[in-house]
Design an enzyme around this catalytic site. Structure first.
Site, PDB file in Angstrom:
ATOM      1  N   GLY A 280       0.752  -1.385  -0.130  1.00  0.00           N
ATOM      2  CA  GLY A 280      -0.305   0.071   0.501  1.00  0.00           C
ATOM      3  C   GLY A 280       0.734   1.593   0.480  1.00  0.00           C
ATOM      4  O   GLY A 280       0.568   2.187   0.109  1.00  0.00           O
ATOM      5  N   GLU A 322       4.189  -6.534   1.102  1.00  0.00           N
ATOM      6  CA  GLU A 322       3.703  -6.885   0.380  1.00  0.00           C
ATOM      7  C   GLU A 322       3.471  -5.567  -0.668  1.00  0.00           C
ATOM      8  O   GLU A 322       2.488  -5.352  -1.228  1.00  0.00           O
ATOM      9  CB  GLU A 322       2.268  -7.353   0.203  1.00  0.00           C
ATOM     10  CG  GLU A 322       2.190  -8.713   1.262  1.00  0.00           C
ATOM     11  CD  GLU A 322       0.839  -9.839   0.855  1.00  0.00           C
ATOM     12  OE1 GLU A 322       0.980 -10.927   0.945  1.00  0.00           O
ATOM     13  OE2 GLU A 322      -0.014  -8.407   1.035  1.00  0.00           O
ATOM     14  N   GLY A 324       3.763  -3.724  -3.997  1.00  0.00           N
ATOM     15  CA  GLY A 324       3.551  -3.832  -5.584  1.00  0.00           C
ATOM     16  C   GLY A 324       3.149  -2.676  -6.301  1.00  0.00           C
ATOM     17  O   GLY A 324       4.593  -1.859  -6.808  1.00  0.00           O
ATOM     18  N   CYS A 403     -15.712   6.075 -26.631  1.00  0.00           N
ATOM     19  CA  CYS A 403     -16.187   6.759 -26.899  1.00  0.00           C
ATOM     20  C   CYS A 403     -16.746   7.168 -25.503  1.00  0.00           C
ATOM     21  O   CYS A 403     -18.262   6.684 -25.324  1.00  0.00           O
ATOM     22  CB  CYS A 403     -17.628   5.482 -27.875  1.00  0.00           C
ATOM     23  SG  CYS A 403     -16.629   5.575 -29.158  1.00  0.00           S
ATOM     24  N   GLU A 404     -16.282   7.867 -24.414  1.00  0.00           N
ATOM     25  CA  GLU A 404     -16.619   7.997 -23.063  1.00  0.00           C
ATOM     26  C   GLU A 404     -16.177   9.900 -23.233  1.00  0.00           C
ATOM     27  O   GLU A 404     -14.956   9.724 -23.503  1.00  0.00           O
ATOM     28  CB  GLU A 404     -16.477   7.189 -22.152  1.00  0.00           C
ATOM     29  CG  GLU A 404     -17.089   6.199 -22.262  1.00  0.00           C
ATOM     30  CD  GLU A 404     -16.915   4.705 -21.111  1.00  0.00           C
ATOM     31  OE1 GLU A 404     -17.226   5.964 -19.924  1.00  0.00           O
ATOM     32  OE2 GLU A 404     -17.859   3.612 -20.931  1.00  0.00           O
ATOM     33  N   TYR A 433      -0.711  -1.043 -12.315  1.00  0.00           N
ATOM     34  CA  TYR A 433      -2.608  -1.014 -12.288  1.00  0.00           C
ATOM     35  C   TYR A 433      -2.674  -0.223 -13.741  1.00  0.00           C
ATOM     36  O   TYR A 433      -3.932   0.259 -13.758  1.00  0.00           O
ATOM     37  CB  TYR A 433      -2.696  -0.595 -10.951  1.00  0.00           C
ATOM     38  CG  TYR A 433      -2.497  -0.940  -9.620  1.00  0.00           C
ATOM     39  CD1 TYR A 433      -3.493  -2.777  -9.815  1.00  0.00           C
ATOM     40  CD2 TYR A 433      -2.368  -0.570  -9.255  1.00  0.00           C
ATOM     41  CE1 TYR A 433      -3.066  -3.143  -8.284  1.00  0.00           C
ATOM     42  CE2 TYR A 433      -2.034  -0.943  -8.149  1.00  0.00           C
ATOM     43  CZ  TYR A 433      -2.133  -2.755  -7.435  1.00  0.00           C
ATOM     44  OH  TYR A 433      -1.537  -2.919  -6.311  1.00  0.00           O
TER      45      TYR A 433
HETATM   46  N1  LLP Z   1      -1.301  -6.891  -0.399  1.00  0.00           N
HETATM   47  C1  LLP Z   1      -2.766  -7.035  -0.923  1.00  0.00           C
HETATM   48  C2  LLP Z   1      -3.429  -8.003  -0.057  1.00  0.00           C
HETATM   49  C3  LLP Z   1      -3.388  -5.992  -1.182  1.00  0.00           C
HETATM   50  O1  LLP Z   1      -4.925  -6.528  -1.395  1.00  0.00           O
HETATM   51  C4  LLP Z   1      -2.534  -5.551  -2.274  1.00  0.00           C
HETATM   52  C5  LLP Z   1      -3.362  -4.529  -3.280  1.00  0.00           C
HETATM   53  C6  LLP Z   1      -1.000  -5.164  -2.209  1.00  0.00           C
HETATM   54  C7  LLP Z   1      -0.395  -5.862  -0.700  1.00  0.00           C
HETATM   55  C8  LLP Z   1      -0.341  -3.873  -3.352  1.00  0.00           C
HETATM   56  O2  LLP Z   1      -0.805  -3.025  -2.779  1.00  0.00           O
HETATM   57  P1  LLP Z   1       0.156  -1.356  -3.196  1.00  0.00           P
HETATM   58  O3  LLP Z   1       1.378  -2.019  -2.224  1.00  0.00           O
HETATM   59  O4  LLP Z   1       0.339  -2.057  -4.763  1.00  0.00           O
HETATM   60  O5  LLP Z   1      -0.902  -0.447  -3.027  1.00  0.00           O
HETATM   61  N2  LLP Z   1      -6.373  -1.256  -8.873  1.00  0.00           N
HETATM   62  C9  LLP Z   1      -6.128   0.045  -7.705  1.00  0.00           C
HETATM   63  C10 LLP Z   1      -5.280  -1.030  -6.549  1.00  0.00           C
HETATM   64  C11 LLP Z   1      -5.786  -1.937  -5.849  1.00  0.00           C
HETATM   65  C12 LLP Z   1      -5.098  -2.554  -5.412  1.00  0.00           C
HETATM   66  C13 LLP Z   1      -5.382  -3.839  -3.957  1.00  0.00           C
HETATM   67  N3  LLP Z   1      -4.714  -5.248  -3.095  1.00  0.00           N
HETATM   68  C14 LLP Z   1      -5.232   1.416  -7.987  1.00  0.00           C
HETATM   69  O6  LLP Z   1      -5.263   1.384  -9.409  1.00  0.00           O
HETATM   70  O7  LLP Z   1      -4.722   2.250  -7.063  1.00  0.00           O
END
Ligand code: LLP
Length: 474
Positions: A280, A322, A324, A403-404, A433
């Site tokens: 996150g 975790e 991402g 088209c939006e 993402y």
């Molecule tokens: N761990 C778990 C259990 C998660 O659900 C997520 C993200 C992460 C780690 C990684 O989070 P990060 O470090 O990437 O913020 N599509 C949305 C984000 C959805 C995130 C879902 N879970 C966007 O584009 O902002």
């Protein structure tokens, strides 16, 4: 020309539209004296000519450096406190077979959230013992595949999943390695769709007993897993949300989890070996975002955990995280080619008599390669990448070709007034993402993905063709 009254307050009027703010662009992105932007020394015009546009360009060296930054920063902060940290790359943010190999080579573990992500990781030869499987509604097939391939941890999300997993483990003749995902109730300051630890959402086991019940779902789950002969209780998991900048939420969640772990120990004699605090960590999409370096995040989290542990009688569990977006996001940028442009005149929001201009610049992609502006009102930034311009900056909205009318790529940016047909525009921080959430809306072909490393570019995902559009027709 001057600042536009239509501009949001966070957007400053640029003194130089060619400036690349390093907080948003990958380490290998620079502007040459010629005026053209290069990524890992490869000119954007060459990328566009070779691979076409739109194009997701992933700076592999940057991706790897950020991955290492988390491993090193967190291990340094936690070494003496909890014996180090395991970093699980959240593959949902960006996953291809080659990306999975980079993650493996940098020594990270991997979090997968579906059978599909698991399949890609396994296809890359990723060590299953270093994979964690997530999901609030995993299918029997997904769980069985995880058990059969020897996935290192299965993060169970609900009470019913415990019994389903136990039955599958029993018939496979194995014992399932279980982490339990809990909702700490910590509310993260982010978009509500990407905040995940408050009570009123779908993820995880509640730590609050339901009315009339003595034990929370979380406590019931730990007892059930610890007692079951075909389940192995590894530990607990918490993920509070995504795109978070403040450390407080992570520290508060860790505090609640550690207190819960201590209570399990004293009340039930159950030891929790592992604690995963999720991902996150926020990144910079615009000049207004101030992300923290992994080592800073690690230091404040370690400080909070040290303070909590002082009041408890448990040893620190093995910590994992975790990340991402913070690894893949800044490494990627999307190259678009400009097509049509127009200027509209709209009412001045300050009430002045004269209408004010907003320039629309349409590019050859849009919500199909980046749905985040439409989904989360996400802001992005951009730069004219194929040349520099001395023209005045004007408030510009970069839009797609769908088209939006909500098909916005960059809602507000100051761009040179002469930005026009055939120019190349680079939108930074699209590594996370975007590719993974891309679609074929309006039957647009999904862009290619190119990796840049050591000064050369190579294709890692080819552009779709019309054949891909027909491929699933029966
Ligand atoms: N761990 C778990 C259990 C998660 O659900 C997520 C993200 C992460 C780690 C990684 O989070 P990060 O470090 O990437 O913020 N599509 C949305 C984000 C959805 C995130 C879902 N879970 C966007 O584009 O902002």
């Amino acid at each position: 020309m001057t600042e536009s009254p239509l501009a949001p307050s966070w957007l400053s009027y640029p003194s130089d539209t060619s400036y690349l703010n390093p907080v948003m662009y990958s380490n290998g992105t620079t502007r040459q004296v010629s005026g053209e932007v290069t990524i890992g020394t490869v000119p954007v015009s060459e990328l566009a000519a070779t691979y076409g546009t739109p194009l997701l360009v992933v700076d592999e060296d940057d991706f790897r450096a950020r991955a290492r930054g988390f491993v090193e920063g967190f291990n340094r902060a936690f070494d003496s406190l909890c014996g180090g940290v395991d970093v699980y790359y959240a593959s949902k943010s960006l996953l291809t077979v080659q990306v999975a190999r980079w993650v493996a080579e940098e020594g990270l573990n991997m979090d997968v959230a579906s059978g599909g992500e698991l399949a890609i990781a396994l296809r890359a030869g990723f060590d299953p013992a270093k994979i964690g499987l997530h999901g609030n509604n995993k299918s029997d097939q997904e769980l069985t595949r995880a058990l059969q391939t020897g996935v290192g941890r299965i993060v169970v999300d609900s009470l019913s999943e415990i019994y389903r997993l136990a039955a599958l483990a029993e018939s496979a003749g194995v014992s399932a390695p279980v982490m339990l995902r809990l909702t700490t109730g910590v509310h993260a300051s982010t978009h509500s769709y990407i905040a995940t630890a408050h009570e009123d959402q779908k993820f995880g086991l509640s730590m609050i007993p339901a009315p009339g019940e003595e034990r929370s779902a979380a406590e019931q789950a730990v007892l059930a897993v610890a007692e079951h002969p075909h389940l192995r209780y590894l530990g607990l998991h918490s993920h509070i949300g995504s795109q978070i900048f403040e450390a407080d939420g992570f520290t508060a969640a860790a505090d609640r989890m550690l207190n819960f772990i201590a209570a399990l120990q004293t009340q039930h004699g159950i030891t929790t070996a592992e604690l995963d605090l999720g991902g996150g960590y926020g990144i910079a999409y615009t000049e207004a975002d101030r992300p923290r370096a992994p080592e800073d995040i690690a230091d404040s989290l370690a400080e909070g955990i040290r303070a909590t542990l002082q009041s408890l009688t448990i040893d620190c569990p093995r910590i994992s995280i975790e990340p991402g977006r913070a690894i893949s996001g800044p490494a990627g940028s999307t190259l678009y080619r400009v097509g049509t442009t127009k200027t509209v005149w709209v009412d001045d929001p300050t009430g002045a008599d004269q209408p004010v201009p907003r320039r629309y610049v349409a590019v050859d992609g849009g919500m199909s390669d980046n749905p985040r502006p439409v989904l989360y009102d996400a802001d992005y930034s951009a730069t004219l990448a194929s040349r520099v311009s001395q023209a005045d900056p004007v408030l510009t909205r970069i839009v797609g070709k769908h088209c939006e009318s909500g098909d916005i790529v960059v809602r507000d940016t100051y761009q040179p007034e002469d930005l026009d047909d055939q120019d190349l525009v680079l939108v930074p921080a699209t590594g996370a993402y975007c590719h993974v959430m891309s679609s074929n809306y309006n039957a647009l072909l999904r862009p290619a993905v190119v990796a840049i490393s050591g000064g050369s570019a190579r294709l890692i995902i080819r552009r779709e063709t019309d054949q891909d559009l027909f491929a699933r027709e029966v």
